[in-house]
Enzyme design. Sequence first.
Site, short mmCIF file in Angstrom:
data_model
loop_
_atom_site.label_atom_id
_atom_site.label_comp_id
_atom_site.label_asym_id
_atom_site.label_seq_id
_atom_site.Cartn_x
_atom_site.Cartn_y
_atom_site.Cartn_z
N ASP A 1 -1.24 -3.18 -14.78
CA ASP A 1 -2.71 -3.61 -15.38
C ASP A 1 -2.26 -3.96 -16.63
OD1 ASP A 1 -3.75 -2.60 -12.94
OD2 ASP A 1 -4.73 -0.85 -13.92
N TYR B 1 3.22 7.66 -13.56
CA TYR B 1 2.20 7.36 -14.52
C TYR B 1 1.99 8.37 -15.22
CZ TYR B 1 1.28 3.56 -11.02
OH TYR B 1 1.36 2.54 -10.04
N TYR C 1 -4.01 3.08 -6.10
CA TYR C 1 -4.83 2.80 -7.61
C TYR C 1 -4.91 3.93 -8.23
CZ TYR C 1 -6.01 -1.52 -4.78
OH TYR C 1 -5.99 -2.86 -4.31
#
Length: 402
Positions: free
Chosen positions: A228, A292, A364
């Site tokens: 992103d 992440y 996501y």
Amino acid sequence: MDEILAAARPVDWSKLGERTLCDACLGRLFGKLGHGHTNEERGAAVRAAATLRTGPCWVCSGLTSRYDALARLVAKKLELWEFDTFLIGSKVDPEVQGREESLWSDLALANQEALKSEINREVGKRVCDLVKKEPSLANPDILAIVDTSFDHVDLHVNPLFLRARYRKLVRGIPQTRWPCNRCRGKGCAKCGGTGKMYPTSVEEILATEIMRESGGTGHALHGMGREDIDARMLGSGRPFVLEIKEPRKRHLDLAGARDRVNASGQVEVDAFLPATRADVVAVKSDRADKTYRVLVRFASPVDEAKLKEEMTILEAQPIAQRTPTRVVHRRADTTRHRSIKRAELLSTDGTVAELRVTAEAGSYVKELVHGDQGRTKPSLADQLGVACEVLELDVVEIHDER
Ligand SMILES: [Zn+2]
Ligand SMILES: [Zn+2]
């Protein structure tokens, strides 16, 4: 040469009628026989054996005697470009091709070579001698198309491909150039005339240095997925292939380009390496897991033991994700199923927690945390019964095979 003469013996040469052929066009009728001879040599031998008369060539009208000149034309055109390999292609007048095909059937031949193939080979050999570069069938740097009707050469300069891994050290820049959504790139008041939504991008920072070195006309970044805009890309970086269109130069100071990219303070690369179009396909098709770092804020305090327990539960089950609200305007509204490989709590003070999540490609992660109003199930927010806000997201590792 015996094989060629044996094949020429039964041919009914009276079928030629008034037509005469040059040595090359005559020899090409037996072009697939006998190795180590040019068609011109084949033709001279057949002419002597069959006592065929000479005259203006009915097939090529003298084209086969112009290979040196065509090769010089190509070499001249190539002078402006740096390259290692080339390939010659050609355009031949369809009438010429029609004449040679009618000859094949009139004489009932079986081992002929087409004029086009002779041109490509003969001009190619001569260009090779002139420019001292190698021909390449599979992957030439430059394809030169010789139009024999107009003595015109068109060059198709193949792109230069470089691969590396990038790290994006700052938030707020997209991976690729993002055209202004009002003017679509032309420049308007909204984008201050830049035509862009963001002043720069990972692609532009990487490509600027390579463009300067190579003198290309354009570029494209092929990344193994993308993060992103507000996410950093850390760890060992994201694999990508940079494509530079129509480069003038191919031997570049890659270390210098890397150092200048790294001096940007925004993007870093490990090392630019030579790549091919096949690397683009490979990098686009890789389905690597990603890890992440997520900084999340809870709407009300969450007990550390409870948080740990719910994260363990998330790891154990498949996650159904409807296309997130934030991207549904540009992607089909479908549901994907992904799994969380690992979810760890790094630290928490009760209202803010730092998590480390390893998820399957295409997950996501923001939605996994806040739930996207029930579009992602289950989510951390659901499990905890507390609204969650993602404060920061970073990709800290891409687990690819490269
Ligand atoms: Zn000819
Ligand atoms: Zn604009």
